[in-house]
Design a protein around this motif. Structure first.
Motif, PDB file in Angstrom:
ATOM      1  N   GLU A   8      -1.046  -5.666  -2.910  1.00 15.33           N
ATOM      2  CA  GLU A   8      -2.098  -5.537  -2.479  1.00 15.33           C
ATOM      3  C   GLU A   8      -1.473  -5.750  -1.141  1.00 15.33           C
ATOM      4  O   GLU A   8      -0.217  -5.959  -0.152  1.00 15.33           O
ATOM      5  N   CYS A  14       0.709 -10.783   4.798  1.00 14.94           N
ATOM      6  CA  CYS A  14       1.720  -9.211   4.353  1.00 14.94           C
ATOM      7  C   CYS A  14       3.385 -10.074   4.359  1.00 14.94           C
ATOM      8  O   CYS A  14       3.956  -9.655   4.211  1.00 14.94           O
ATOM      9  N   VAL A  37      -1.567  -0.912  -0.578  1.00 18.15           N
ATOM     10  CA  VAL A  37      -3.383  -0.991  -0.020  1.00 18.15           C
ATOM     11  C   VAL A  37      -3.086  -1.622   1.218  1.00 18.15           C
ATOM     12  O   VAL A  37      -2.112  -2.942   2.089  1.00 18.15           O
ATOM     13  N   GLY A 163      -8.225  -1.683   1.240  1.00 19.01           N
ATOM     14  CA  GLY A 163      -9.453  -2.711   0.344  1.00 19.01           C
ATOM     15  C   GLY A 163     -10.229  -2.924  -0.020  1.00 19.01           C
ATOM     16  O   GLY A 163     -10.903  -3.477  -0.992  1.00 19.01           O
ATOM     17  N   ASP A 166     -10.579  -0.640  -3.527  1.00 20.51           N
ATOM     18  CA  ASP A 166      -9.818  -0.906  -5.006  1.00 20.51           C
ATOM     19  C   ASP A 166      -8.369  -1.720  -4.444  1.00 20.51           C
ATOM     20  O   ASP A 166      -6.846  -1.377  -3.811  1.00 20.51           O
ATOM     21  N   PRO A 167      -8.687  -3.591  -3.339  1.00 22.44           N
ATOM     22  CA  PRO A 167      -7.965  -3.998  -3.182  1.00 22.44           C
ATOM     23  C   PRO A 167      -6.396  -4.501  -4.200  1.00 22.44           C
ATOM     24  O   PRO A 167      -5.244  -4.630  -3.610  1.00 22.44           O
ATOM     25  N   ILE A 168      -6.406  -4.200  -5.292  1.00 21.10           N
ATOM     26  CA  ILE A 168      -6.060  -4.797  -5.998  1.00 21.10           C
ATOM     27  C   ILE A 168      -5.762  -3.534  -7.544  1.00 21.10           C
ATOM     28  O   ILE A 168      -6.231  -3.704  -8.395  1.00 21.10           O
ATOM     29  N   LEU A 185       1.122 -10.309  -4.818  1.00 22.28           N
ATOM     30  CA  LEU A 185      -0.111 -10.676  -3.985  1.00 22.28           C
ATOM     31  C   LEU A 185      -0.033 -11.376  -2.730  1.00 22.28           C
ATOM     32  O   LEU A 185       1.417 -11.553  -2.702  1.00 22.28           O
ATOM     33  N   TYR A 223     -12.659  -7.503  -6.579  1.00 23.38           N
ATOM     34  CA  TYR A 223     -11.736  -8.220  -6.414  1.00 23.38           C
ATOM     35  C   TYR A 223     -11.224  -9.359  -7.452  1.00 23.38           C
ATOM     36  O   TYR A 223     -10.473  -9.471  -7.944  1.00 23.38           O
ATOM     37  N   THR A 226     -10.066  -8.333 -10.455  1.00 22.63           N
ATOM     38  CA  THR A 226      -9.686  -7.717 -11.028  1.00 22.63           C
ATOM     39  C   THR A 226      -8.500  -8.426 -11.247  1.00 22.63           C
ATOM     40  O   THR A 226      -7.257  -8.363 -11.690  1.00 22.63           O
TER      41      THR A 226
END
Length: 283
Positions: A8, A14, A37, A163, A166-168, A185, A223, A226
């Motif tokens: 993600e 990150c 992502v 994101g 489709d964040p995950i 994550l 989110y 998911t």
């Protein structure tokens, strides 16, 4: 057994992902498929290219570069993050920290980069075969946060951060044939996303892209759904979730190298705590 890696995004959060990916490299852990992502996409690219420590440098060392991020960058380029600087000046051949595109291409792992089509508000999945040396707009598109970034043009289409739609992207990984997946994550597993704080600003700034506005407004629902779904998959043994054990004082826009290095170091320690589980899952 086809094993996937799902990464993600989360901006500067990150830095945690960077630490986990470096430890995966250290332990020679490989995957048949990977999908990333936003900032997670570029982190995944460095991982697949075998460029250990490159992700850490982008979060800790390059972050203070004048063109990296900030209001001056926004006024100059139209984006709070200097996407051209990060994925152009730094990343291109001859740049301070170039991506090894040859190694990325030669890696047998299939790799997808998630972006959001500005017009439709739907997710688009770029394949690594579409990457062009010294023209890394696919990463820019995946990282172009609406409102604080301009849409990125590729061909005759405009794109925003993956994101939004489709964040995950675990469902995409499974539909692409993965039997199970390691999910990285950068937020704790018990995270609950809430509605956007400034919906009117988003509607005004993106008035030409109502479908993207709708995607952003519904993102917290997607989110949370998911996250519940992947927890169910984890209980079934189909995925393994690696995430920070605690909420940490790092935002999408954190620029303090010491804080970001600490987040990276936390990931290194937490990987070691989870290593036995990861090895068992990937076996």
């Amino acid at each position: 057994m086809k094993i996937g890696l799902v990464v993600e995004g989360g901006g500067m959060k990150c830095a945690y992902t960077a630490g986990i990916l470096d430890k995966l490299l250290d332990n020679q852990m490989t995957f048949d498929y990977a999908i990333g992502v936003s900032a997670g996409s570029s982190c995944t690219a460095s991982f697949l290219a075998g460029q250990r420590d490159r992700n850490r440098r982008f979060f800790v060392e390059h972050v203070k570069d004048p063109g990296y991020m900030g209001f001056r960058t926004f006024l100059r380029s139209g984006s709070f993050f200097g996407l051209q600087y990060i994925y152009g000046d730094l990343t291109n051949t001859g740049g301070k920290d170039p991506l090894d595109l040859t190694a990325l291409r030669q890696n047998e792992t299939a790799f997808k980069i998630v972006a959001t089509d500005a017009i439709t508000g739907k997710a688009v999945y770029f394949d690594k075969s579409e990457l062009i040396r010294d023209d890394y707009r696919h990463f820019m598109a995946s990282c172009a946060i609406p409102v604080v970034s301009k849409a990125i043009v590729i061909g005759n289409r405009k794109f925003y951060d993956g994101g939004c739609a489709d964040p995950i992207p675990v469902r995409r990984a499974l539909s692409d044939g993965c039997d199970k997946a390691l999910i990285l994550l950068c937020r704790p597993k018990d995270t609950v996303r809430t509605p956007e704080k400034h919906p009117n600003l988003i509607r005004i700034a993106l008035h030409r892209y109502p479908n993207t506005v709708r995607a952003i407004e519904n993102r917290y629902i997607l989110y949370n759904e998911t996250l519940s779904y992947i927890k169910e998959l984890e209980a079934e043994g189909k995925v393994l979730i690696i995430a920070p054990k605690e909420t940490l004082p790092v935002s999408t826009y954190t620029r303090d190298p010491e804080v970001l290095q600490n987040l990276y170091d936390i990931a290194i320690r937490e990987f070691e705590e989870e290593k036995e589980r990861i090895v068992g899952f990937l076996a």
